[in-house]
Design an enzyme around this catalytic site. Structure first.
Site, PDB file in Angstrom:
ATOM      1  N   HIS A   1      -3.629  -8.512  -3.221  1.00  0.00           N
ATOM      2  CA  HIS A   1      -3.713  -7.465  -2.204  1.00  0.00           C
ATOM      3  C   HIS A   1      -4.127  -8.001  -0.833  1.00  0.00           C
ATOM      4  O   HIS A   1      -3.494  -7.703   0.182  1.00  0.00           O
ATOM      5  CB  HIS A   1      -4.686  -6.363  -2.633  1.00  0.00           C
TER       6      HIS A   1
ATOM      7  N   ARG B   1     -12.730  -6.724   9.940  1.00  0.00           N
ATOM      8  CA  ARG B   1     -13.149  -5.613   9.087  1.00  0.00           C
ATOM      9  C   ARG B   1     -14.650  -5.615   8.819  1.00  0.00           C
ATOM     10  O   ARG B   1     -15.184  -4.626   8.308  1.00  0.00           O
ATOM     11  CB  ARG B   1     -12.420  -5.688   7.744  1.00  0.00           C
TER      12      ARG B   1
ATOM     13  N   HIS C   1      -2.296  -4.842   2.389  1.00  0.00           N
ATOM     14  CA  HIS C   1      -3.612  -4.670   3.008  1.00  0.00           C
ATOM     15  C   HIS C   1      -3.594  -4.337   4.493  1.00  0.00           C
ATOM     16  O   HIS C   1      -4.594  -3.900   5.029  1.00  0.00           O
ATOM     17  CB  HIS C   1      -4.433  -5.952   2.754  1.00  0.00           C
TER      18      HIS C   1
ATOM     19  N   HIS D   1      -1.110   4.429  -0.519  1.00  0.00           N
ATOM     20  CA  HIS D   1      -2.167   5.272   0.075  1.00  0.00           C
ATOM     21  C   HIS D   1      -1.923   6.770  -0.027  1.00  0.00           C
ATOM     22  O   HIS D   1      -1.962   7.500   0.968  1.00  0.00           O
ATOM     23  CB  HIS D   1      -2.360   4.884   1.541  1.00  0.00           C
TER      24      HIS D   1
ATOM     25  N   ASP E   1      -4.053  -0.491  -3.369  1.00  0.00           N
ATOM     26  CA  ASP E   1      -4.211   0.627  -2.424  1.00  0.00           C
ATOM     27  C   ASP E   1      -3.214   1.746  -2.703  1.00  0.00           C
ATOM     28  O   ASP E   1      -2.456   2.184  -1.841  1.00  0.00           O
ATOM     29  CB  ASP E   1      -4.114   0.153  -0.974  1.00  0.00           C
TER      30      ASP E   1
ATOM     31  N   ASP F   1      -6.484   6.983  -1.619  1.00  0.00           N
ATOM     32  CA  ASP F   1      -7.224   7.168  -0.356  1.00  0.00           C
ATOM     33  C   ASP F   1      -6.270   7.409   0.810  1.00  0.00           C
ATOM     34  O   ASP F   1      -5.077   7.113   0.760  1.00  0.00           O
ATOM     35  CB  ASP F   1      -8.140   5.986  -0.039  1.00  0.00           C
ATOM     36  N   ARG F   2      -6.867   7.949   1.891  1.00  0.00           N
ATOM     37  CA  ARG F   2      -6.135   8.277   3.127  1.00  0.00           C
ATOM     38  C   ARG F   2      -5.162   9.441   2.915  1.00  0.00           C
ATOM     39  O   ARG F   2      -5.419  10.533   3.376  1.00  0.00           O
ATOM     40  CB  ARG F   2      -5.370   7.067   3.686  1.00  0.00           C
TER      41      ARG F   2
ATOM     42  N   ASN G   1      -8.328  -3.164  -2.320  1.00  0.00           N
ATOM     43  CA  ASN G   1      -9.699  -2.886  -1.888  1.00  0.00           C
ATOM     44  C   ASN G   1     -10.015  -1.389  -1.913  1.00  0.00           C
ATOM     45  O   ASN G   1     -11.188  -1.004  -1.865  1.00  0.00           O
ATOM     46  CB  ASN G   1      -9.955  -3.463  -0.494  1.00  0.00           C
ATOM     47  N   HIS G   2      -8.982  -0.530  -2.005  1.00  0.00           N
ATOM     48  CA  HIS G   2      -9.241   0.904  -2.118  1.00  0.00           C
ATOM     49  C   HIS G   2      -9.280   1.378  -3.567  1.00  0.00           C
ATOM     50  O   HIS G   2      -9.482   2.577  -3.796  1.00  0.00           O
ATOM     51  CB  HIS G   2      -8.216   1.711  -1.322  1.00  0.00           C
TER      52      HIS G   2
ATOM     53  N   ASP H   1       0.831  -1.211   0.000  1.00  0.00           N
ATOM     54  CA  ASP H   1       0.000   0.000   0.000  1.00  0.00           C
ATOM     55  C   ASP H   1       0.866   1.262   0.000  1.00  0.00           C
ATOM     56  O   ASP H   1       1.825   1.370   0.771  1.00  0.00           O
ATOM     57  CB  ASP H   1      -0.884   0.037   1.249  1.00  0.00           C
TER      58      ASP H   1
END
Length: 362
Positions: free
Chosen positions: A215, A265, A292, A107, A134, A137-138, A166-167, A105
């Site tokens: 991922h 989650r 992840h 991010h 990923d 995001d964030r 997943n993002h 990730d």
């Protein structure tokens, strides 16, 4: 809770009206007639990507500038066409005098991505990269990361690889900042094009028939094999949903206890060392490599060496204090880990473009 409830209801409404065969966001976009103002002070992009354009673009991003919207459209549409032609599981070998660097990730932490290229070497035909989902995001430089990775994918389509995370999904992007960032820096159409391109990304990469890179993690059924992944039609649905192979590949996590357990989650599941052992033995693998999850040292080797987690966003969300890591794999297929610390970045907080009320929620 009120803000989360609004987001959940909005997502439910959007899913209810979603049409799988909706027209492409690229439809009606005439790039040839889209003019770039004479005042634009960046390098021009013609019909082919160049290393010079990428380096100019990266410098603009470092300086807090954007690239012209025409070039954004051009990059996304070209890369979408490239990845659509790739299989659901890309299979690569490492040739003599070559290496592949596997990153987890990132991010939206653009300045840490630049540090990865400084430490691991810039992408080239002999210095391959695989980014394991990923990207966005964030962190508040998600468009910069996505455009940089896409530009390299265009320049080096057979040695620069991207797995979906997943993002790279609409519901995550609406909540955790990428949609808002696209709107703030470019426009709504840019987000729609990115969304469409994310749904075309491969879900896994097999390196040298030894390492299965995806991922999230493994499956709810021991009968699933690499052939099932090869045959998986990732174009049947744009979003992973709440069940099925695609969802599990993007969302599951390892656990220390044998067997399988519920996910912390709320979606997916957790899988134990026995599950990993059976999957690797059935498919002739040495290990799975996944991302992840934050790891304080940047990576962790679990499940008797058969499950490796790599996470490449150090000091995640400016709050976690973790290191980042990447894995280099040469023609001998040995795993070489590099850990690194976060670097300084401009004073823009994580989640700066997140849904109203979500800023500051990590």
């Amino acid at each position: 809770m009120v803000e989360c409830d609004k987001v959940v209801k909005r997502d439910a409404f959007l899913k209810a009206i979603e049409v799988d065969d909706a027209p492409s966001a690229a439809e009606g976009l005439d790039l040839d007639s889209m003019a770039v103002d004479a005042s634009y002070d960046g390098m021009r992009l013609e019909k082919e990507m160049t290393l010079e354009f990428i380096e100019d673009m990266i410098q603009r991003f470092k300086d807090g500038k954007k690239i012209h919207r025409k070039y954004v459209f051009q990059i996304i549409i070209t890369v979408m066409d490239i990845v659509k032609k790739e299989p659901t599981m890309v299979e690569v070998t490492v040739e003599p005098d070559h290496e592949i660097t596997v990153c987890g990730d990132t991010h939206g932490q653009f300045f840490d991505l630049m540090n990865i290229f400084k430490l691991a070497g810039k992408p080239s035909p002999k210095n391959s990269f695989l980014f394991n989902g990923d990207f966005v995001d964030r962190g508040s430089w998600s468009t910069e990361i996505a455009l940089t990775l896409y530009a390299y994918k265009w320049l080096y389509p057979t040695s620069f690889f991207l797995n979906r995370g997943n993002h790279e999904t609409d519901d995550m992007n609406r909540m955790y900042g990428f949609e808002g960032e696209c709107r703030a820096k470019y426009n709504e159409r840019v987000f729609k094009l990115f969304s469409e391109s994310f749904s075309a990304l491969p879900l896994a990469t097999l390196i040298g028939d030894k390492y299965f890179v995806l991922h999230g993690g493994l499956f709810s059924d021991d009968k699933v094999t690499l052939d099932d992944v090869r045959k998986l039609n990732r174009f049947k649905q744009r979003q992973p949903g709440q069940s099925g192979l695609m969802m599990e590949m993007l969302w599951t996590d390892p656990q220390p206890a044998p067997g399988r357990g519920p996910s912390k989650r709320g979606v997916g599941l957790q899988f134990g060392p026995d599950v990993t052992k059976r999957f690797c033995e059935t498919n002739g693998l040495e290990a799975i490599i996944r991302s992840h999850e934050v790891r304080m040292e940047g990576y962790e080797v679990e499940h008797d060496g058969r499950c490796i987690t790599v996470f490449s966003a150090p000091h995640y969300c400016d709050s976690t204090g973790n290191k980042g890591a990447f894995i280099k794999i040469g023609p001998d297929y040995k795993l070489n880990f590099t850990k690194f610390e976060a670097v300084e970045h401009p004073d823009i907080k994580p989640m700066a473009y997140a849904s109203n009320g979500m800023q500051g929620l990590i």
